[in-house]
Design an enzyme around this catalytic site. Structure first.
Site, PDB file in Angstrom:
ATOM      1  N   SER A 456       0.818  -1.216   0.000  1.00 23.77           N
ATOM      2  CA  SER A 456       0.000   0.000   0.000  1.00 23.77           C
ATOM      3  C   SER A 456       0.850   1.263   0.000  1.00 23.77           C
ATOM      4  O   SER A 456       0.670   2.150  -0.849  1.00 23.77           O
ATOM      5  CB  SER A 456      -0.936  -0.002   1.213  1.00 23.77           C
ATOM      6  OG  SER A 456      -0.198  -0.029   2.436  1.00 23.77           O
ATOM      7  N   ASP A 457       1.790   1.377   0.948  1.00 27.55           N
ATOM      8  CA  ASP A 457       2.539   2.625   1.054  1.00 27.55           C
ATOM      9  C   ASP A 457       3.493   2.814  -0.121  1.00 27.55           C
ATOM     10  O   ASP A 457       3.735   3.934  -0.565  1.00 27.55           O
ATOM     11  CB  ASP A 457       3.279   2.735   2.388  1.00 27.55           C
ATOM     12  CG  ASP A 457       4.121   1.529   2.743  1.00 27.55           C
ATOM     13  OD1 ASP A 457       4.211   0.584   1.943  1.00 27.55           O
ATOM     14  OD2 ASP A 457       4.706   1.521   3.850  1.00 27.55           O
ATOM     15  N   CYS A 458       4.021   1.714  -0.660  1.00 30.33           N
ATOM     16  CA  CYS A 458       4.906   1.818  -1.824  1.00 30.33           C
ATOM     17  C   CYS A 458       4.130   2.298  -3.046  1.00 30.33           C
ATOM     18  O   CYS A 458       4.647   3.080  -3.864  1.00 30.33           O
ATOM     19  CB  CYS A 458       5.563   0.474  -2.112  1.00 30.33           C
ATOM     20  SG  CYS A 458       6.581  -0.120  -0.747  1.00 30.33           S
TER      21      CYS A 458
END
Length: 732
Positions: A456-458
């Site tokens: 998600s954060d990538c």
């Protein structure tokens, strides 16, 4: 230069000038040793020269540096740091390679699988694998821990002792003698946790009846049940999928004289006198981070009875067939990389059992093993994953823009190459059907496109970085490397990862939405890690997702109203997760400092500051209360383990930068506090623009430290750049 333990004892080493790091367009990293190399025909990259401490590395000599304090400004330090970091980018791929190291239980897979399959590890690798293990031995007792800065544990000590013996180190060598003494003091290999017992059993150094079960039958259960492995956290299900096959078949390699010797060395009493069945739950106290629940112990007892006396032959065969089919899908989805080295080694071993050492499938593993095998000044080790390529490139682009450096001519090449790498790294194929994987087209992973797991954060940070480049006229010639439609697909995946159903409303986890209740953690079998059974909500993942969504929302109309609502519920989750003292607990970096930076930056993205937000004010006040006497900040890995803030022995550059970023973005009113931290960043920078390694920056599952080598450049550059932009003529 600090003398390494391996040099002190005269351990053999290779010639550092003969190593070459190869990278390709998709970010694969692999090391070659060229004994007959002509350096003029195949020179080392500047990254390799720097990493291996070659005297040919072209150290920059900026006019203003820490050696000219009367004229040296924060703006100079920012520029110098970015200029040094530029030399660490690989020219062909655009990535910033690094030795993503720390865990001390990864290399066993590479060594054990090759040993079992009869594949000889190349001599240069054998020498450097031994060097790394020797150089990470505990300086006092000679053992090893879960990670490289841990206390000595049975898990770390027995696995690394076995590796050294399999690689050819004599039991009478002083390294083995010291380690064996520590292992015996801890009670011997009988106290290894579950993964340790499993590897020892595969090597015929333990017996499967002493290993708690990993029943493959769980894959035959209806998916709607929360216990179905398809609902587990991806790393846990990826490890226990092949491990369930190995547990079912009770595979052991053939006993030979060396293994018989090791059997006699790692226990405190003769091997044949041990009733292993009585030691399923024997785990050394220093290893035990997450004890079994009573529920798990009862379940294990029932499953052992079932396996020994009840399991029908047809269920055995059906389970075996089912898990092997799923293993092949994991292999296909990742081109034999698998999610990470632990499950890759287990999958490779299953492939060897099913198809043989000379099969194409097993030989592909031999190729892919090299992706995570990374060399460095201490030696060679298997990293936590096959790298951090996407994550670092996204940050590099963003932080150069935020520091007003990206559009300067000298950084054009860096930004262009990192941007093109991100564009190439977006997933463009879906996983094999029925492999319990979500849609991934449009997303990004942590390392490479080949590895194939959405994060998600990538995804969010990559989208933000790409938009920054596409919004810059300086880079108009490469705007079309990616289309709006591809960004929309990335947003679609990112929104699909937000928890908007029954679990932790508004939050983001790592790879998937939360698919099972958090009480499943009561079935955690690993003993050395916490929060591994299902996906969990993470402050940092939620923060980064907010940053990606707010930046996209500012520049695009796609799903505009829905994104507004999704940002709001994510922010509501962040606010609700703030602790009474103003802190946020971080799970992927150390710890409260890391999470505090991300949380305050997310709140900054929606206009909240120290003056207008009680959450930002409390968060800043918490961080400021932890400032050390020298003006910096430093937090220990113990914070992650104990869930309370623990100061490190000294202030640290990376954590000082994290705090400064939070305070600057929050518009914290006391500039003196910020100036002291900025001065520390300037003072710690070398005359060449480098910041030296000080301490491990990352963590996972609360208990295992891991290094992010690029952080000591990325975050100080960001902090100094933000400071210079905010304070302009009043900056120091």
């Amino acid at each position: 230069m600090t003398e390494l333990y391996s040099d002190t004892i005269g351990l053999e080493k290779t010639n550092p000038k003969k190593w070459r790091l190869r990278t390709d367009q998709l970010g694969r990293e692999s090391w070659e040793y060229l004994p007959n190399v002509d350096p003029t025909r195949d020179p080392q990259s500047t990254f390799t020269q720097w990493l291996l401490q070659d005297d040919l590395f072209p150290y920059p000599t900026p006019e203003n540096s820490s050696e000219t304090p009367e004229t040296f400004t924060a703006k100079d330090a920012c520029h110098n740091g970015a200029s040094f970091f530029k030399l660490l980018q690989e020219p062909e791929s655009g990535i910033f390679p690094c030795q993503y190291k720390g865990p001390m239980f990864m290399t066993i897979g590479y060594v054990a699988v090759n040993y079992i399959a009869g594949v000889e590890i190349p001599e240069h690798e054998r020498i450097e694998l031994m060097r790394y293990i020797v150089n990470t031995a505990h300086p006092v007792d000679g053992g090893w821990g879960l990670h490289s800065v841990d206390k000595s544990t049975v898990f770390g000590t027995v696995l690394n002792y076995v590796i050294l013996r399999l690689l050819g180190l004599s039991k009478d060598h002083e390294v083995c003698v010291r380690a064996r003494k520590t292992l015996h003091r801890l009670g011997g290999a009988i106290g290894a946790p579950h993964w340790g017992k499993s590897w020892l059993s595969l090597l015929n150094l333990y017996k499967w009846e002493g290993v708690n079960p990993a029943p493959p039958e769980t894959w035959l259960l209806p998916y709607k049940l929360p216990i179905h492995p398809g609902r587990w956290w991806v790393h846990t299900r990826a490890v226990y999928l092949p491990l369930s096959y190995l547990s079912l078949t009770r595979f052991q390699c053939e006993l030979n004289p060396l293994l018989e010797e090791i059997r006699s060395e790692i226990y405190t009493k003769p091997f044949d006198s041990i009733d292993f069945s009585k030691h399923r739950n024997t785990v050394c106290g220093v290893d035990l981070y997450y004890p079994h629940s009573k529920v798990l112990d009862v379940a294990n007892d029932c499953i052992v009875f079932y396996e020994n006396y009840v399991r029908p032959k047809y269920i055995y065969e059906k389970s075996k067939k089912t898990v092997y089919s799923l293993i092949k899908k994991e292999i296909q989805n990742t081109d034999s990389l698998c999610i990470a080295p632990v499950n890759q080694a287990f999958c490779a071993l299953v492939t060897y059992i099913e198809e043989g050492a000379h099969s194409m499938a097993f030989e592909k593993f031999q190729y892919r093993f090299k992706d995570a095998l990374f060399h460095g000044p201490q030696g060679m080790t298997v990293m936590g994953t096959n790298g951090v390529q996407t994550w670092d490139c996204a940050f590099a682009i963003q932080y150069l823009f935020m520091a007003n450096l990206a559009e300067l001519p000298e950084f054009n090449d860096l930004v262009t190459k990192a941007y093109k790498f991100l564009c190439r790294s977006q997933f463009d194929t879906e996983c094999v059907p029925n492999s319990f994987r979500d849609k991934r087209v449009g997303a990004w992973g942590f390392s490479t496109k080949t590895q194939g797991y959405t994060v998600s954060d990538c995804t969010a940070e990559s989208i933000k970085a790409i938009i920054m480049v596409r919004n810059s006229e300086v880079f108009k010639e490469i705007h079309n490397e990616i289309t709006d439609e591809r960004l929309y697909k990335g947003i679609d995946v990112l929104l699909s990862l937000q928890n908007i159903d029954n679990f932790e409303y508004g939050s983001f986890a790592t790879y998937e939405k939360i698919k099972a209740p958090l009480f499943m953690e009561k079935l955690n079998p690993a003993e050395v890690f916490g929060n591994i059974m299902v996906e969990y909500p993470y402050v940092e993942c939620t923060d980064s997702s907010v940053l990606g969504l707010t930046y996209f929302h500012k520049h695009y109309q796609y799903r505009h109203d829905e994104i507004s609502r999704r940002i709001k519920i994510a922010i509501d989750y962040l606010k609700s997760s703030q602790q009474e003292d103003g802190s946020w607990y971080g799970c992927w970096g150390i710890c409260f400092t890391y999470a505090g930076m991300f949380a305050i930056e997310a709140l900054h993205s929606i206009g909240e500051t120290y003056v207008n937000s009680q959450y930002v004010k409390k968060g800043c006040d918490f961080l400021v209360s932890k400032q050390m006497d020298d003006g910096g900040w430093g937090e220990s890995m113990k914070s992650s383990e104990l869930h309370n803030y623990v100061h490190s022995d000294n202030s640290l550059v990376v954590q000082t930068a994290w705090t400064l970023i939070a305070l600057i973005l929050a518009e914290y009113p006391n500039k003196t506090v910020i100036d002291k931290g900025i001065q520390l960043l300037k003072d710690r920078q070398t005359k060449h623009g480098e910041w030296k390694f000080e301490s491990v920056e990352g963590v996972f599952n609360h208990s295992c430290a891991i290094e992010y080598p690029s952080y000591r450049f990325l975050f100080p550059v960001k902090a100094l750049g933000l400071y210079t932009k905010m304070y302009k003529d009043t900056s120091i």
